[in-house]
Scaffold this motif. Structure first.
Motif, mmCIF file in Angstrom:
data_model
loop_
_atom_site.group_PDB
_atom_site.id
_atom_site.type_symbol
_atom_site.label_atom_id
_atom_site.label_comp_id
_atom_site.label_asym_id
_atom_site.label_seq_id
_atom_site.Cartn_x
_atom_site.Cartn_y
_atom_site.Cartn_z
ATOM 1 N N PHE A 96 0.827 -1.203 0.000
ATOM 2 C CA PHE A 96 0.000 0.000 0.000
ATOM 3 C C PHE A 96 0.865 1.257 0.000
ATOM 4 O O PHE A 96 0.576 2.211 -0.729
ATOM 5 N N VAL A 97 1.905 1.268 0.796
ATOM 6 C CA VAL A 97 2.796 2.437 0.855
ATOM 7 C C VAL A 97 3.447 2.668 -0.505
ATOM 8 O O VAL A 97 3.503 3.807 -1.012
ATOM 9 N N VAL A 98 3.925 1.596 -1.138
ATOM 10 C CA VAL A 98 4.586 1.718 -2.443
ATOM 11 C C VAL A 98 3.610 2.239 -3.492
ATOM 12 O O VAL A 98 3.936 3.139 -4.281
ATOM 13 N N THR A 99 2.391 1.681 -3.535
ATOM 14 C CA THR A 99 1.419 2.104 -4.557
ATOM 15 C C THR A 99 0.907 3.517 -4.297
ATOM 16 O O THR A 99 0.573 4.233 -5.252
ATOM 17 N N MET A 100 0.854 3.941 -3.055
ATOM 18 C CA MET A 100 0.451 5.321 -2.767
ATOM 19 C C MET A 100 1.482 6.303 -3.322
ATOM 20 O O MET A 100 1.131 7.342 -3.900
ATOM 21 N N VAL A 101 2.756 5.970 -3.161
ATOM 22 C CA VAL A 101 3.818 6.816 -3.720
ATOM 23 C C VAL A 101 3.720 6.824 -5.244
ATOM 24 O O VAL A 101 3.834 7.878 -5.892
ATOM 25 N N THR A 118 -4.557 10.262 -16.990
ATOM 26 C CA THR A 118 -3.198 9.825 -16.663
ATOM 27 C C THR A 118 -3.277 8.783 -15.562
ATOM 28 O O THR A 118 -3.282 9.100 -14.371
ATOM 29 N N ARG A 119 -3.313 7.507 -15.959
ATOM 30 C CA ARG A 119 -3.497 6.426 -15.004
ATOM 31 C C ARG A 119 -2.374 5.403 -15.029
ATOM 32 O O ARG A 119 -2.338 4.518 -14.179
ATOM 33 N N TRP A 120 -1.472 5.476 -16.005
ATOM 34 C CA TRP A 120 -0.521 4.400 -16.226
ATOM 35 C C TRP A 120 0.928 4.905 -16.212
ATOM 36 O O TRP A 120 1.213 6.060 -16.509
ATOM 37 N N TYR A 121 1.835 3.968 -15.913
ATOM 38 C CA TYR A 121 3.258 4.139 -16.161
ATOM 39 C C TYR A 121 3.613 3.282 -17.370
ATOM 40 O O TYR A 121 3.252 2.101 -17.424
ATOM 41 N N SER A 122 4.293 3.863 -18.325
ATOM 42 C CA SER A 122 4.716 3.110 -19.500
ATOM 43 C C SER A 122 6.066 2.461 -19.212
ATOM 44 O O SER A 122 7.051 3.145 -18.914
ATOM 45 N N LEU A 123 6.096 1.120 -19.297
ATOM 46 C CA LEU A 123 7.325 0.377 -19.044
ATOM 47 C C LEU A 123 7.994 -0.087 -20.330
ATOM 48 O O LEU A 123 8.949 -0.855 -20.283
ATOM 49 N N PHE A 125 7.621 -2.479 -22.545
ATOM 50 C CA PHE A 125 7.046 -3.769 -22.928
ATOM 51 C C PHE A 125 5.631 -3.954 -22.379
ATOM 52 O O PHE A 125 4.902 -4.845 -22.816
ATOM 53 N N ALA A 126 5.240 -3.112 -21.424
ATOM 54 C CA ALA A 126 3.909 -3.208 -20.811
ATOM 55 C C ALA A 126 3.629 -1.890 -20.102
ATOM 56 O O ALA A 126 4.456 -0.976 -20.070
ATOM 57 N N SER A 127 2.432 -1.796 -19.545
ATOM 58 C CA SER A 127 2.056 -0.617 -18.763
ATOM 59 C C SER A 127 1.652 -1.059 -17.359
ATOM 60 O O SER A 127 1.265 -2.212 -17.137
ATOM 61 N N LEU A 128 1.728 -0.126 -16.425
ATOM 62 C CA LEU A 128 1.417 -0.414 -15.028
ATOM 63 C C LEU A 128 0.414 0.610 -14.522
ATOM 64 O O LEU A 128 0.630 1.812 -14.648
ATOM 65 N N GLN A 129 -0.694 0.132 -13.972
ATOM 66 C CA GLN A 129 -1.718 1.007 -13.399
ATOM 67 C C GLN A 129 -1.703 0.860 -11.884
ATOM 68 O O GLN A 129 -2.211 -0.128 -11.337
ATOM 69 N N PRO A 130 -1.152 1.834 -11.148
ATOM 70 C CA PRO A 130 -1.001 1.697 -9.691
ATOM 71 C C PRO A 130 -2.315 1.505 -8.943
ATOM 72 O O PRO A 130 -2.352 0.813 -7.926
ATOM 73 N N SER A 355 -1.967 -5.284 -15.431
ATOM 74 C CA SER A 355 -2.158 -4.792 -14.061
ATOM 75 C C SER A 355 -3.416 -5.370 -13.435
ATOM 76 O O SER A 355 -3.408 -5.809 -12.277
ATOM 77 N N SER A 356 -4.520 -5.373 -14.187
ATOM 78 C CA SER A 356 -5.786 -5.847 -13.627
ATOM 79 C C SER A 356 -5.724 -7.341 -13.309
ATOM 80 O O SER A 356 -6.257 -7.784 -12.285
ATOM 81 N N LEU A 357 -5.066 -8.130 -14.168
ATOM 82 C CA LEU A 357 -4.978 -9.567 -13.921
ATOM 83 C C LEU A 357 -4.119 -9.881 -12.696
ATOM 84 O O LEU A 357 -4.529 -10.635 -11.811
ATOM 85 N N ILE A 358 -2.933 -9.298 -12.643
ATOM 86 C CA ILE A 358 -2.020 -9.617 -11.545
ATOM 87 C C ILE A 358 -2.550 -9.061 -10.220
ATOM 88 O O ILE A 358 -2.523 -9.743 -9.184
#
Length: 388
Positions: A96-101, A118-123, A125-130, A355-358
């Protein structure tokens, strides 16, 4: 020295981890999750080839990625379900602390991928939605605070959880991501109700949403556009909702046939937000009813097991996680049939998405960990005045 004088204590044989885990696990819930994932793969084979062709990939490019993401999600689910509730709580607090940051840094380093939010980080090869990973962590932290509130000389946990919830909702609304904000608010409200909040206070919170919704409508073009589209009696057949509702209508009871559906060629999000439309068009309402039964099985069995739980933290955390899981599925299907405004939510374990699956695998793993059978008396024993 102690062993030389008194002798060593005989070692006790411990029960193997895997058999113990399997014996205490809710197997119906586990089986329902696996079936939903397999259905998602089947629908992905139908829905994703048009998008793959548009982007210049092999026909089953997105299906292959879903297999990888889904495998990671199922592994995360199994590993999390093997943990004790105390270990789940510790890891959830750290997560929780990591995702809040990460959520706070989205305006600086995040991207919108052309979707206006603006909901994602572009990595690369994939994207991340905190926000997907934030939900299970927040539920566990809020449940811990609410449970601590009931202890003698405990902290004002309910108040702290409320302030934490409002902070997260505000941050999500600024993206804007009203769908995830509503899920966070709903999950907290259910836990607050179960923890013994007075009905008058619950009613006041519900009434306070009216001016908040009015403010959002008047100050957010994104929010207003979705509400106007929902309230408009006429449906533009060239919009996503128009394509989705027409696909459901064409599918009927038994569907038009495998691979014969047309909605996947028109909807850009056919493999994610509107995957249920592909299911209804090609396989008919029979498959849709089967999906609904699987979700109902997960929700009802989890709640029935949580009703017997004596630990208030486990009961609250499990309730909040199941509430968010079930409502997300309900909202996704409700949007497709135009019962609810468009929210941009995926169908858990069926829609494509990393993100949603994991994150969903972690959340369901927590549910399985909290609903495992433990050597304790049931809550009904307390009501009958019995002790452990």
């Amino acid at each position: 020295m102690t062993e030389m004088v008194y002798g060593a204590l005989p070692s006790q044989a411990r029960e193997p981890v895997l058999p113990k885990w399997w014996q205490t696990l809710d197997k119906w819930t586990m089986a329902s999750i696996v079936m939903l994932f397999l259905i998602g793969l089947m629908l992905g084979m139908a829905a994703s080839p048009p998008l793959a062709a548009k982007n210049g990939f092999a026909p089953f490019h997105y299906v292959q990625k879903q297999v990888i993401f889904g495998g990671a999600a199922l592994l995360a689910m199994v590993l999390t379900s093997m943990m004790s509730p105390q270990l789940v709580r510790r890891l959830a607090v750290m997560g929780f602390v990591v995702t809040m940051v990460a959520l706070a840094l989205l305006p600086v380093f995040g991207t919108d991928f052309g979707k206006g939010a603006t909901r994602w980080y572009s990595l690369g090869f994939a994207s991340l939605q905190p926000s997907e990973f934030l939900k299970p962590g927040f539920v566990v932290v809020a449940a811990w605070l609410m449970a601590a509130n009931e202890e003698i000389n405990g902290p004002p946990g309910r108040r702290w959880s409320f302030l934490l919830m409002m902070t997260i909702v505000f941050m999500l609304a600024m993206q804007p991501d009203f769908g995830q904000a509503c899920l966070i608010l709903f999950g907290w409200s259910v836990m607050y109700f179960v923890s013994g909040a007075p009905m008058l206070l619950i009613g006041g919170i519900c009434l306070s949403l009216i001016p908040v919704a009015n403010f959002a409508y008047n100050n957010s073009e994104h929010f207003a556009r979705r509400i106007d589209g929902f309230l408009d009696r006429s449906v533009d057949p060239t919009t996503q909702i128009g394509y989705a509702t027409e696909a459901i209508r064409e599918g009927g009871l038994f569907g038009v046939g495998v691979g014969e559906g047309q909605v996947k060629w028109s909807l850009p999000d056919a493999h994610t937000d509107f995957i249920i439309s592909v299911a209804a068009e090609e396989y008919g309402l029979i498959l849709v009813f089967a999906i609904m039964i699987l979700y109902a099985t997960i929700v009802l069995r989890s709640y029935f097991r949580l009703m017997r739980e004596r630990d208030p933290f486990i009961r609250l955390a499990g309730t909040g996680l199941v509430a968010i899981f079930g409502v997300q599925a309900l909202v996704n299907m409700g949007v497709a049939v135009r019962l609810l405004p468009s929210k941009g939510m995926t169908l858990p374990f069926v829609s494509y998405g990393g993100s949603s699956l994991i994150a969903g695998g972690i959340a369901v793993g927590m549910i399985l960990a909290f609903t495992r059978s433990r050597p304790q008396g049931e809550i009904s024993d307390i009501l009958r005045g019995q002790t452990r």
